[in-house]
Design a protein around this motif. Sequence first.
Motif, short mmCIF file in Angstrom:
data_model
loop_
_atom_site.label_atom_id
_atom_site.label_comp_id
_atom_site.label_asym_id
_atom_site.label_seq_id
_atom_site.Cartn_x
_atom_site.Cartn_y
_atom_site.Cartn_z
N GLN A 116 36.79 37.37 38.57
CA GLN A 116 38.14 36.80 38.60
C GLN A 116 39.00 37.58 39.59
OE1 GLN A 116 40.09 36.64 34.75
NE2 GLN A 116 41.91 35.63 35.58
N ASP B 219 34.09 33.24 37.18
CA ASP B 219 35.30 33.51 36.39
C ASP B 219 36.53 33.10 37.20
OD1 ASP B 219 37.14 34.32 34.55
OD2 ASP B 219 36.48 36.41 34.46
N GLU B 220 37.07 31.96 36.86
CA GLU B 220 38.26 31.42 37.54
C GLU B 220 38.12 31.43 39.06
OE1 GLU B 220 42.09 32.38 36.10
OE2 GLU B 220 41.41 32.68 34.04
N SER C 15 37.00 36.60 30.25
CA SER C 15 36.54 37.61 31.22
C SER C 15 35.77 38.72 30.52
CB SER C 15 37.73 38.21 31.97
OG SER C 15 38.31 37.23 32.81
MG LIG Z 1 40.03 36.21 32.58
#
Ligand SMILES: [Mg+2]
Lengths: 249, 441
Positions: free
Chosen positions: A87, A172-173, A43
């Motif tokens: 995220q 991000d995820e 991240s």
């Molecule tokens: Mg992360």
Amino acid sequence: MALLEVKDLQVRVEDREILHGLSLTVNPGEVHAIMGPNGSGKSTLSHVIAGKPGYEVTGGQILFRGEDLLEMAPDERAAKGVFLAFQYPVEIPGVATMNFLRTALNAQRKARGESEYSTPDFLKKVREVSKSLSIPQDMLKRGVNVGFSGGEKKRNEILQMALFEPSLCILDEMDSGLDIDALRIAADGVNALRSSERAMVVITHYQRLLNYIVPDYVHVMAKGSVVKTGGKELALQLEESGYAQFEDA
Amino acid sequence: MNVVLAKTDTGRAVSTSFALARERLPGSGKVAEQRRQAFEAFEGAGLPHRRIEDWKYTDLRALMREVLPLAAAPDAAALSRAEAALKLHTIEGTRRPVLVDGVFAPKLSDLGKGEKGLSVRTLREVLEAGDGPLQGELLASDNSNPMIALNTAMATDGVVIEIANGTVLEQPLHVVHVASVGAPAAMFTRSLLRLGRDVSATLVESFVATEGAKAYQTYDSLIVSLGDNARLDHLRLIEDGLEAFNIASAAVTLGAHAQLNTFGMVSGAGVSRYQPTIVFAGEGARVDTNGVNLIKGRQHADTTMFMDHAVPHCASREVFRAVIDDRAHSVFQGRIVVRPDAQKTDAKMMTRALLLSDEAEADNKPELEIFADDVTCGHGATTGALDESLLFYLRARGLPEKEAQALLIQAFVGEAIESIANDSLREHVIAAAQRWLEARG
Ligand SMILES: [Mg+2]
Ligand SMILES: Nc1ncnc2c1ncn2[C@@H]1O[C@H](COP(=O)(O)OP(=O)(O)OP(=O)(O)O)[C@@H](O)[C@H]1O
């Protein structure tokens, strides 16, 4: 020319070095997956690319189409085509999603010297995109992400990505918090955006997402740098072996 | 009060000014006597200063130094400047009494066609004609507050609105105060709004300036009474010039089951102070008040509100928001008194300050004096900067810094603006807030 070149990037947060000389090259049309244990700096990398304040770049550089990205304000980066699906998307009470989407889209277009969207054209576009992502219209009337479930927030990120049509998409995820059906819908949305001009960087913990969004490269990040790069089979291998081998290094 | 301190240069200067102004002040006999007493009260106290608790944050003696001489009645040029300024501040579909430099301007006013139950007169008319009790009410003065006393002494004109029992006014009343003076001067107005039983009405007050009007002082005082079961929506918009002073007070009384919704926004005036006193005189009444300060530069904006719960079963809500940029200073003093009989009072007060610069200042003084035991009362306050993570999210989506800030500021004040029920009034307020945001650059 490469779309994104991260060269020997060193980043500190509050006097602690998080990224220790990270390099990554992404060409147009490619899909890169980044995997790695919690806290390895994934991240952080995405935030530094997007221009989040609070990170000190102590070495290396980031080039976007050959231009120094680190010299640009976050909004300039967005206008140039950098997009980060967060995220943890934030909630912004009092800012209606529709108003936000239009303001953002028109700000980017204005920065690029393009004409602003008219209201009917904008509404048509949003309706199309939200329909393809199964996002109900009344969600767009609420404050940005306010009261959205975890999965709805993620879908709202993909909605923005589809609307802004960036050339570099960092996810991000995006799979965390999505149920199986939502995951497929979101992945279809991402795949629909794949093109020879656009590149994706997909950060994930799970090989499952990569069954839907098939990467050209898989990078393993550990302790603030890329420790291994391979093809899509590397993800499967990791699923078996875990990260222990890299963490000991 | 120390006598030596009271006899300031200010006191002497204004004393001369009162003497000079006397012939322009409407009313004689008892009215003139009320004025004289009020003036003596002001003269004795002088301009309030920081050693007086109530004026701790707004030291008029330091900020203002003197009360300027009374503005001349507007000439043709002043009226035509005012007419130009009005364009921006006119709201479609309202009845509009206009006061220019403290004097009612019939040509610029638009009172519409007559409506049964509605009477609109000027303060001058009322003070010069008979009606003793109404005159007494108009000049009744809390002379312990020097600025109210000064206003009582000097009020030259204003609007007296009476609405008969049972009247439902569809059209809002929009009282516009335009400062058009070419040279520094002061204007003093006093208005009254009386709502009978079961009346429903909307009052908007705007304070604006023409291009050339700079260092002027405007002093206003408003007297409002709501009969039983009446409802008033009251908007107050301060858009005076940035070198101007706006010192105002309001005295509001609510009858049983009356309902008052107020929205006030201060985006103009260099120094402003608004002192509303709201008295619950009948059971079951409710007040919702929303205040917004949008201030920058060296602006100073003070709201000092007194909510007097004198009877049982009443509710009050005060939400006060301030957006403060540069070296501006926002003050909110909220006093709530719950008298011994006022059981089942429900009174809440909240202040929220948004600081846009390191030098911005917000002072907040809540005071709760509760003499009844079965009540729900509370107050809260928050102060902070714009949320960095929200700003970054917006910027990552392409919004330049000022635009991202503007969106979050709009969201911050938006909740208050949403409380305005009437669509065109809400649009008008949104436009005023927008002008402020755009002026920030
Ligand atoms: Mg992360
Ligand atoms: N603002 C901050 N202050 C202090 N430490 C931070 C800050 N941001 C990140 N870190 C630290 O940097 C390291 C990397 O964090 P980062 O969020 O980039 O990891 P990640 O790889 O994304 O992890 P995850 O898989 O759990 O999302 C962590 O040890 C984290 O605690």
